[in-house]
Design a protein around this motif. Sequence first.
Motif, PDB file in Angstrom:
ATOM      1  N   ILE A 100       4.923  13.388  -9.099  1.00  0.00           N
ATOM      2  CA  ILE A 100       4.746  12.104  -8.410  1.00  0.00           C
ATOM      3  C   ILE A 100       6.094  11.628  -7.877  1.00  0.00           C
ATOM      4  CG2 ILE A 100       4.147   9.672  -8.783  1.00  0.00           C
ATOM      5  CD1 ILE A 100       2.009  10.692 -10.735  1.00  0.00           C
ATOM      6  N   ALA A 101       6.144  11.342  -6.577  1.00  0.00           N
ATOM      7  CA  ALA A 101       7.395  10.890  -5.947  1.00  0.00           C
ATOM      8  C   ALA A 101       7.749   9.477  -6.427  1.00  0.00           C
ATOM      9  CB  ALA A 101       7.234  10.897  -4.426  1.00  0.00           C
ATOM     10  N   ASN A 102       9.010   9.098  -6.229  1.00  0.00           N
ATOM     11  CA  ASN A 102       9.452   7.770  -6.685  1.00  0.00           C
ATOM     12  C   ASN A 102       9.085   6.670  -5.692  1.00  0.00           C
ATOM     13  OD1 ASN A 102      11.252   8.204  -4.634  1.00  0.00           O
ATOM     14  ND2 ASN A 102      13.051   7.592  -5.811  1.00  0.00           N
ATOM     15  N   PHE A 103       8.366   7.039  -4.645  1.00  0.00           N
ATOM     16  CA  PHE A 103       7.870   6.012  -3.721  1.00  0.00           C
ATOM     17  C   PHE A 103       6.397   6.271  -3.441  1.00  0.00           C
ATOM     18  CE2 PHE A 103       8.989   9.544  -1.030  1.00  0.00           C
ATOM     19  CZ  PHE A 103       8.046   9.539  -0.014  1.00  0.00           C
ATOM     20  N   GLY A 104       5.679   5.175  -3.187  1.00  0.00           N
ATOM     21  CA  GLY A 104       4.307   5.286  -2.723  1.00  0.00           C
ATOM     22  C   GLY A 104       4.240   4.687  -1.329  1.00  0.00           C
ATOM     23  N   ILE A 105       3.098   4.850  -0.666  1.00  0.00           N
ATOM     24  CA  ILE A 105       2.962   4.402   0.720  1.00  0.00           C
ATOM     25  C   ILE A 105       1.761   3.474   0.825  1.00  0.00           C
ATOM     26  CG2 ILE A 105       2.513   5.172   3.082  1.00  0.00           C
ATOM     27  CD1 ILE A 105       3.841   7.852   2.300  1.00  0.00           C
ATOM     28  N   ASN A 106       1.987   2.262   1.324  1.00  0.00           N
ATOM     29  CA  ASN A 106       0.888   1.343   1.567  1.00  0.00           C
ATOM     30  C   ASN A 106       0.041   1.909   2.708  1.00  0.00           C
ATOM     31  OD1 ASN A 106      -0.270  -1.202   3.091  1.00  0.00           O
ATOM     32  ND2 ASN A 106       0.049  -1.778   0.965  1.00  0.00           N
ATOM     33  N   ALA A 107      -1.272   1.966   2.500  1.00  0.00           N
ATOM     34  CA  ALA A 107      -2.146   2.680   3.431  1.00  0.00           C
ATOM     35  C   ALA A 107      -2.650   1.827   4.580  1.00  0.00           C
ATOM     36  CB  ALA A 107      -3.336   3.251   2.657  1.00  0.00           C
ATOM     37  N   VAL A 108      -2.187   0.588   4.682  1.00  0.00           N
ATOM     38  CA  VAL A 108      -2.714  -0.320   5.714  1.00  0.00           C
ATOM     39  C   VAL A 108      -1.936  -0.125   7.018  1.00  0.00           C
ATOM     40  CG1 VAL A 108      -3.095  -2.727   6.315  1.00  0.00           C
ATOM     41  CG2 VAL A 108      -3.443  -1.960   3.965  1.00  0.00           C
ATOM     42  N   CYS A 109      -2.653   0.287   8.069  1.00  0.00           N
ATOM     43  CA  CYS A 109      -2.030   0.543   9.373  1.00  0.00           C
ATOM     44  C   CYS A 109      -1.332  -0.716   9.873  1.00  0.00           C
ATOM     45  CB  CYS A 109      -3.107   0.982  10.368  1.00  0.00           C
ATOM     46  SG  CYS A 109      -2.436   1.433  11.985  1.00  0.00           S
ATOM     47  N   THR A 110      -0.115  -0.539  10.392  1.00  0.00           N
ATOM     48  CA  THR A 110       0.664  -1.703  10.839  1.00  0.00           C
ATOM     49  C   THR A 110       0.217  -2.207  12.211  1.00  0.00           C
ATOM     50  OG1 THR A 110       2.399  -0.305  11.783  1.00  0.00           O
ATOM     51  CG2 THR A 110       2.672  -0.995   9.491  1.00  0.00           C
ATOM     52  N   HIS A 111      -0.807  -1.562  12.783  1.00  0.00           N
ATOM     53  CA  HIS A 111      -1.345  -2.074  14.049  1.00  0.00           C
ATOM     54  C   HIS A 111      -2.326  -3.211  13.755  1.00  0.00           C
ATOM     55  CE1 HIS A 111      -3.966  -1.474  17.838  1.00  0.00           C
ATOM     56  NE2 HIS A 111      -2.928  -2.239  18.139  1.00  0.00           N
ATOM     57  N   LEU A 112      -3.550  -2.872  13.361  1.00  0.00           N
ATOM     58  CA  LEU A 112      -4.531  -3.929  13.116  1.00  0.00           C
ATOM     59  C   LEU A 112      -5.171  -3.825  11.738  1.00  0.00           C
ATOM     60  CD1 LEU A 112      -6.218  -4.193  16.653  1.00  0.00           C
ATOM     61  CD2 LEU A 112      -4.580  -5.760  15.609  1.00  0.00           C
ATOM     62  N   GLY A 113      -4.550  -3.061  10.858  1.00  0.00           N
ATOM     63  CA  GLY A 113      -4.928  -3.154   9.448  1.00  0.00           C
ATOM     64  C   GLY A 113      -5.983  -2.201   8.944  1.00  0.00           C
ATOM     65  N   CYS A 114      -6.333  -1.138   9.681  1.00  0.00           N
ATOM     66  CA  CYS A 114      -7.262  -0.153   9.128  1.00  0.00           C
ATOM     67  C   CYS A 114      -6.568   0.615   8.005  1.00  0.00           C
ATOM     68  CB  CYS A 114      -7.694   0.846  10.204  1.00  0.00           C
ATOM     69  SG  CYS A 114      -8.678   0.104  11.517  1.00  0.00           S
ATOM     70  N   VAL A 115      -7.342   1.071   7.015  1.00  0.00           N
ATOM     71  CA  VAL A 115      -6.771   1.960   5.997  1.00  0.00           C
ATOM     72  C   VAL A 115      -6.664   3.351   6.613  1.00  0.00           C
ATOM     73  CG1 VAL A 115      -7.200   3.053   3.766  1.00  0.00           C
ATOM     74  CG2 VAL A 115      -7.571   0.606   4.056  1.00  0.00           C
TER      75      VAL A 115
END
Length: 186
Positions: A100-115
Amino acid sequence: MSESAAQEIPMSRRQLLSFVTGGAIAATTAATLYPVVLYFLPPSTAGGGEGVAAKDKEGKDISVSKLLAAATPGEPVLTLGLDVNGGDATYIVINDQKEIANFGINAVCTHLGCVVPWDNGAKQFKCPCHGSVYNADGGLERGPAPQPLALVKATVSDDKVLIAPWTEQDFRCTDLWCNKDPYWVK
Ligand code: FES
């Protein structure tokens, strides 16, 4: 006692009184604010660690041993984590050594919020809504999204993955976007 000494004593008493009163106000304020501050801190749900435990879609804490047993090297796993970008869908990043990496990624698209789903063939996150593409670190590869996916900190503790805010510099730069200050830290 000289006249000047007689004038100094009442001044000292006033100073002492205002000091004691000020201390009492500060103590009362601290006692009042303490639960408020606690309310805004993310709860720690695993012994000694920092952050919130990543959860499955049923809201149960994810077991690291089970997650790694089922994981594919290099394929991130979607969980529920920390709401840093308008939603708490969070990828736990699994490296090629199945760690497991020391970072995770928020899955919410920075355009209009789709996962944003992961495309394991292309090794990219591809947003089905308007076609934005992010690399395996969540770095922006193609718009219309204006920014990369937000990062979170991920640490393993007591067979749980703890997710906390990522406040350090953003380590990702692509041709489309480069900014070392994390935009999700307000
Ligand atoms: S919401 Fe992802 S590209 Fe529009």
